[in-house]
Scaffold this active site. Structure first.
Site, PDB file in Angstrom:
ATOM      1  CG  ASP A 163       1.657 -46.019 -13.921  1.00 36.59           C
ATOM      2  OD1 ASP A 163       2.465 -45.759 -13.017  1.00 36.59           O
ATOM      3  OD2 ASP A 163       0.425 -45.945 -13.729  1.00 36.59           O
TER       4      ASP A 163
ATOM      5  CE  LYS B 246       0.225 -43.092 -11.633  1.00 31.95           C
ATOM      6  NZ  LYS B 246      -0.292 -44.469 -11.486  1.00 31.95           N
TER       7      LYS B 246
ATOM      8  CE  LYS C  99      -4.946 -43.740 -16.623  1.00 32.91           C
ATOM      9  NZ  LYS C  99      -3.661 -43.454 -15.939  1.00 32.91           N
TER      10      LYS C  99
ATOM     11  CB  SER D   8      -8.021 -41.727 -14.801  1.00 37.11           C
ATOM     12  OG  SER D   8      -7.909 -43.125 -14.780  1.00 37.11           O
TER      13      SER D   8
ATOM     14  N   GLY E 163      -1.611 -39.784 -11.812  1.00 36.01           N
ATOM     15  CA  GLY E 163      -2.328 -39.429 -10.589  1.00 36.01           C
ATOM     16  C   GLY E 163      -2.562 -40.650  -9.727  1.00 36.01           C
TER      17      GLY E 163
ATOM     18  CG  ASP F  16      -3.476 -47.360 -16.824  1.00 32.48           C
ATOM     19  OD1 ASP F  16      -2.681 -48.313 -16.990  1.00 32.48           O
ATOM     20  OD2 ASP F  16      -3.470 -46.653 -15.788  1.00 32.48           O
TER      21      ASP F  16
ATOM     22  CD  GLU G 155      -1.068 -45.186 -17.515  1.00 29.42           C
ATOM     23  OE1 GLU G 155      -1.978 -44.522 -18.072  1.00 29.42           O
ATOM     24  OE2 GLU G 155      -0.779 -45.053 -16.319  1.00 29.42           O
TER      25      GLU G 155
ATOM     26  CE  LYS H 132      -6.880 -46.639 -14.213  1.00 28.07           C
ATOM     27  NZ  LYS H 132      -5.445 -46.806 -14.000  1.00 28.07           N
TER      28      LYS H 132
HETATM   29  O1  SMG Z   1      -5.682 -39.520  -9.779  1.00 33.13           O
HETATM   30  O2  SMG Z   1      -6.762 -39.288 -11.626  1.00 33.13           O
HETATM   31  C1  SMG Z   1      -6.213 -39.977 -10.788  1.00 33.13           C
HETATM   32  C2  SMG Z   1      -6.163 -41.473 -11.010  1.00 33.13           C
HETATM   33  C3  SMG Z   1      -5.407 -41.813 -12.221  1.00 33.13           C
HETATM   34  O3  SMG Z   1      -5.810 -43.905 -13.214  1.00 33.13           O
HETATM   35  C4  SMG Z   1      -5.178 -43.296 -12.388  1.00 33.13           C
HETATM   36  N1  SMG Z   1      -4.260 -43.873 -11.596  1.00 33.13           N
HETATM   37  O4  SMG Z   1      -2.477 -46.645 -12.935  1.00 33.13           O
HETATM   38  O5  SMG Z   1      -2.492 -44.622 -13.521  1.00 33.13           O
HETATM   39  C5  SMG Z   1      -2.890 -45.506 -12.783  1.00 33.13           C
HETATM   40  C6  SMG Z   1      -3.910 -45.265 -11.676  1.00 33.13           C
HETATM   41  C7  SMG Z   1      -3.390 -45.724 -10.345  1.00 33.13           C
HETATM   42  C8  SMG Z   1      -4.358 -45.632  -9.236  1.00 33.13           C
HETATM   43  S1  SMG Z   1      -5.673 -46.708  -9.417  1.00 33.13           S
HETATM   44  C9  SMG Z   1      -6.475 -46.835  -7.932  1.00 33.13           C
HETATM   45 MG    MG Z   2      -1.437 -46.245 -14.773  1.00 34.94          MG
END
Ligand code: SMG
Ligand code: MG
Length: 383
Positions: free
Chosen positions: A246, A270, A168, A142, A298, A196, A221, A170
């Site tokens: 999510d 999750k 992925k 991510s 994650g 995402d 996402e 953001k």
């Molecule tokens: O653990 O690789 C990881 C992070 C993956 O992007 C990730 N998590 O919305 O999916 C999501 C985010 C939530 C945590 S953001 C601080």
């Molecule tokens: Mg997410």
């Protein structure tokens, strides 16, 4: 076999991130994590310890939970009920706590610690307990929002060089189409790629998000706020790229409804968000039955949660790479002796008894910021 909770320890640790991680809801430079240790005694009185990791962030920005609140609800509400329930096993934790609303991440951490202890006592790995058949799982990474496209591309190139099989990214309004185009150009047409939004868009953004279709993403996402299920269904009809939920998915029942409404074409599972690994498995089973692909999300877990997620992601319905990266993606040093690594883009599913980790007590102690212990009478002692 059921066991009695003898003692619980809540430990807070501070883990600096190797680089800031920015999402549409904010930027993080470190992680304040609550760990739960539960000592279970079997009928003969022998004690086995189990560990759980609470994935709540320090602020209620991803979901309503936050780490101080999680610790408070565990001490004052969840543990008193769990300890009063008598001998338990992991499957009893959620039903015992069901009358207390919300707080899935706090509940999940307790269930996880009981599960770890129970599996260690039985000498069984989590993967074997789940009936997982794969020993390797593909690893996705991510990537946060960056200030400039050049910085973003340098970060993505680094992850490609590390071997990650799926990227992925953001996104948020103002940091989406151009960045996605640049990353797609860098990684080529064949590398699996998804985005995402962490709820950053609105129902009226359908035509804007449809501009992502030309980049052949695996999924978008959580584009809309978590309670906007109908909005996601409308978006799914308007945009070709599959819509993945999510934040919106907090239970198997709600997931079934979102699927039925056409709002959830792919599911991010999750365990913390849904109240534990056992509910996560129920969502997996439901999605398999409905033909909905799933992948494991994650929450920047330490080696505790990362090991457990790797076992979960070895279930057959997890047909897309998850956010289960190497520990070094986020942390220079992990609190376990054998941190998750990637080889040829894959993570090895842990096979040791319990959730699949052993703590490195020296590292753990060095990152610990506070510890409390709760005995069977509910007496709280600072350690
Ligand atoms: O653990 O690789 C990881 C992070 C993956 O992007 C990730 N998590 O919305 O999916 C999501 C985010 C939530 C945590 S953001 C601080
Ligand atoms: Mg997410």
């Amino acid at each position: 076999m059921t066991s009695t909770i003898e003692r619980v320890e809540l430990r807070r640790i501070a883990m600096p991130l190797v680089s800031p991680f920015r999402t549409s809801f904010g930027s993080q430079t470190d992680r304040d994590i609550l760990l739960v240790r539960i000592d279970l005694a079997d009928a003969s009185g022998s004690i086995v310890e189990g560990w759980g990791e609470c994935v709540a962030l320090s602020e209620p920005s991803y979901s309503p939970e936050y780490v101080d609140g999680a610790q408070h609800v565990i001490v004052h509400h969840l543990l008193p009920r769990l300890m009063a329930a008598g001998p338990i096993e992991a499957a009893d934790v959620a039903p015992t706590l069901a009358k207390l609303h919300g707080h899935p991440m706090a509940k999940a951490a307790l269930e996880m610690a009981v599960l770890d202890a129970q599996l260690r006592a039985a000498g069984q790995s989590f993967a074997a307990f789940l009936g997982a058949q794969r020993t390797l799982i593909p690893s996705g990474v991510s990537v946060g929002i960056h200030d400039s496209t050049d910085e973003l591309l340098a970060a993505v190139q680094g992850y490609v060089d590390d071997g990650y099989v799926r990227i992925k990214l953001k996104i948020e309004p103002g940091s989406d189409i151009e960045q996605v185009a640049a990353v797609r150009d860098l990684i080529g047409p064949d590398t699996p790629f998804q985005v995402d939004a962490n709820t950053a868009y609105r129902r009226t953004d359908g035509s804007h998000l449809a501009r992502l279709d030309e980049f052949h993403l695996l999924l978008i996402e959580q584009p809309l706020p978590e309670d906007d299920i109908i909005g996601h269904a409308r978006l799914a009809a308007e945009v070709e790229t599959p819509i993945c939920l999510d934040e919106s998915l907090v239970s198997a029942t709600g997931t079934a409804d979102a699927i039925e409404l056409g709002a959830c074409e792919i599911a991010n599972i999750k365990p913390g968000r849904v109240g534990g690994y056992l509910e996560a498995v129920r969502i997996h089973d439901l999605c398999v039955a409905k033909g909905i692909p799933v992948w494991c999300g994650g929450m920047l877990e330490t080696g505790i949660g990362r090991a457990a997620n790797a076992a979960l992601a070895a279930l057959p319905g997890f047909t897309l790479p998850g956010d289960i990266s190497a520990s070094t993606r986020f942390y220079a040093r992990d609190i376990v002796t054998d941190p998750i690594t990637i080889t040829n883009g894959h993570v090895t599913v842990p096979a040791t008894a319990g959730l699949g980790f052993d703590l490195d007590c020296d590292v753990l102690d060095s990152v610990t910021t506070s510890r409390i212990s709760i005995d069977r009478r509910g007496t709280v002692t600072e350690l």
